[in-house]
Design an enzyme around this catalytic site. Structure first.
Site, PDB file in Angstrom:
ATOM      1  N   TYR A 163     -13.215   8.759   1.198  1.00  0.00           N
ATOM      2  CA  TYR A 163     -12.698   9.668   2.233  1.00  0.00           C
ATOM      3  C   TYR A 163     -13.628  10.848   2.470  1.00  0.00           C
ATOM      4  CZ  TYR A 163      -7.972   7.896   3.167  1.00  0.00           C
ATOM      5  OH  TYR A 163      -6.897   7.162   3.586  1.00  0.00           O
ATOM      6  N   LYS A 182     -11.843  -1.805  -8.541  1.00  0.00           N
ATOM      7  CA  LYS A 182     -12.496  -3.043  -8.102  1.00  0.00           C
ATOM      8  C   LYS A 182     -13.791  -3.137  -8.899  1.00  0.00           C
ATOM      9  CE  LYS A 182     -12.733  -6.692  -5.433  1.00  0.00           C
ATOM     10  NZ  LYS A 182     -11.809  -7.833  -5.580  1.00  0.00           N
ATOM     11  N   ASP A 222      -4.166   5.068  -0.935  1.00  0.00           N
ATOM     12  CA  ASP A 222      -3.620   5.142   0.417  1.00  0.00           C
ATOM     13  C   ASP A 222      -2.913   3.832   0.754  1.00  0.00           C
ATOM     14  OD1 ASP A 222      -3.245   6.126   3.085  1.00  0.00           O
ATOM     15  OD2 ASP A 222      -4.903   4.841   3.717  1.00  0.00           O
ATOM     16  N   ASP A 267       1.508   2.836   0.553  1.00  0.00           N
ATOM     17  CA  ASP A 267       2.306   2.346   1.682  1.00  0.00           C
ATOM     18  C   ASP A 267       3.025   1.055   1.294  1.00  0.00           C
ATOM     19  OD1 ASP A 267       1.486   4.387   3.409  1.00  0.00           O
ATOM     20  OD2 ASP A 267       1.167   3.012   5.091  1.00  0.00           O
TER      21      ASP A 267
END
Ligand code: IPM
Ligand code: MG
Length: 357
Positions: free
Chosen positions: A140, A191, A247, A251
């Site tokens: 980000y 990851k 993020d 959700d």
């Protein structure tokens, strides 16, 4: 006296924040809460008034406050703007400017809303996950970033995923601390099989585990975590992950509860100062209709009392009041079932105030 800066923002933001403010007023009038409320502009509303989604004055006042309560930012009206002045930049600027590196996103299934989930009740009953998302680093904010045009005229977009070990350690410590206070299980999501940056993430989390012998640390690749969240979500207690993965996974986790309109969040700095907001967005499609669910914002006030204002008992009072209102069968449209009493934003806020009194 403690000071709270209220930033209603855009879309349904002002409507839901108004109900949260009612709850705060009630706590002041009847339960001895002492604090000063102030208000400022952020997001599209700020852009319209000043040309900036985060006016310098708003950031300054946010810095001076003990906590910030935010509604939501963004909407179609501002979608065509340059990315540097879009409403979302107001939010990102607050996170960065206040150094709110720790984002706490609980995904809790209220027993009263068990049928609202898209998963079978037995898969989600009792669900209570805390996602700890790193919020001021990673892709980000990484530099360099942009879109450039090469000599051959071909455009190339690029962003940078970068974490230094200090950033990983400080979010790790928050997550280990939370896991210790809950059930002692922490899952770090990365990851590491592909991205060096998250290979380091995994290494640092593993090093930290030595300081928290009472917490059981596990690691999971993000693709698997996304799958496990819908396969058997109750295996998770506390999850810690990067800005981007957090993020996405938050959700997904929110939707397991069937009610994104119910979930609050806290974004904290190193000293417990925080910004509190519902995790749903500005919902432009229903803005101004008085039907938005104010409970996530009201529950964000509870988190604010707990994490920034040292008022655990009042935080619990709010949470209990919300439970009572749900027990009464009151539902805004987003959480309504066939037999529920559907109410609007204001009635829902009033019902919480009544339950508090
Ligand atoms: C969130 C939102 C924000 C994010 C947007 C609005 C910038 O999706 O808080 O999860 O991506 O962090
Ligand atoms: Mg998001």
């Amino acid at each position: 006296m403690k000071r709270v800066l209220v930033l209603p923002g855009d879309g349904i933001g002002p409507e839901i924040v108004a109900e949260a403010v009612k709850v705060i007023q009630c706590l002041r009038e009847r339960h001895g809460l002492e604090l000063v409320l102030e208000e400022a502009l952020v997001g599209g509303a700020a852009y319209d008034a000043t040309g900036q989604p985060l006016p310098a004055e708003t950031l300054e006042r946010a810095r001076a406050a003990d906590a910030v309560l935010l509604g939501a930012v963004g909407g179609r009206k501002w979608e065509g703007l340059d990315i540097s002045v879009r409403p979302e930049k107001g939010l990102l600027g607050l996170r960065e400017g206040l150094q709110l590196f720790a984002n706490l996103r609980p995904a809790i299934l209220y027993p009263q809303l068990a049928d609202a989930s898209s998963l079978r009740p037995e898969v989600v009953a009792g669900l209570d996950i805390m996602i700890v998302r790193e919020l001021t680093g990673g892709i980000y904010f990484g530099q360099p970033r942009g879109v450039r045009t090469g000599a051959d005229g071909r455009r190339e977009g690029f962003n940078t995923l970068v974490y230094d070990e200090t950033e990983i350690r400080r979010i790790g410590r928050v997550a280990f601390g939370i896991a210790r206070a809950r059930n002692g299980r922490l899952c770090s999501v990365d990851k590491a099989n592909v991205l060096e940056c998250t290979e380091l993430w995994r290494e640092v989390m593993t090093e930290l585990a030595a300081e928290y012998p009472d917490v059981e640390l596990s690691h999971m690749y993000v693709d698997n975590a996304a799958m496990q969240l819908v396969r058997s979500p109750k295996q998770f207690d506390v999850v810690v992950t990067t800005n981007l993965f957090g993020d996405i996974l938050s959700d997904e986790a929110a939707m397991l509860t069937g009610s994104i309109g119910m979930l609050p969040s806290a974004s904290l700095d190193a000293d417990g100062k925080g910004m509190y907001e519902p995790i749903h967005g500005s919902a432009p499609d229903i803005a101004g209709q008085g039907v938005a669910n104010p409970l996530a914002t009201i529950l964000s006030v509870a988190m604010m009392l707990r994490y920034s204002l040292g008022e655990e008992a009042l935080a619990r009072r709010i949470e209990t009041a919300v439970g009572e209102v749900l027990d009464q069968g009151l539902r805004t449209p987003d959480i309504a079932a066939a037999d529920s009493r559907v109410v609007g934003t204001r009635e829902m806020g009033d019902a919480v105030v009544a339950a508090l009194s």
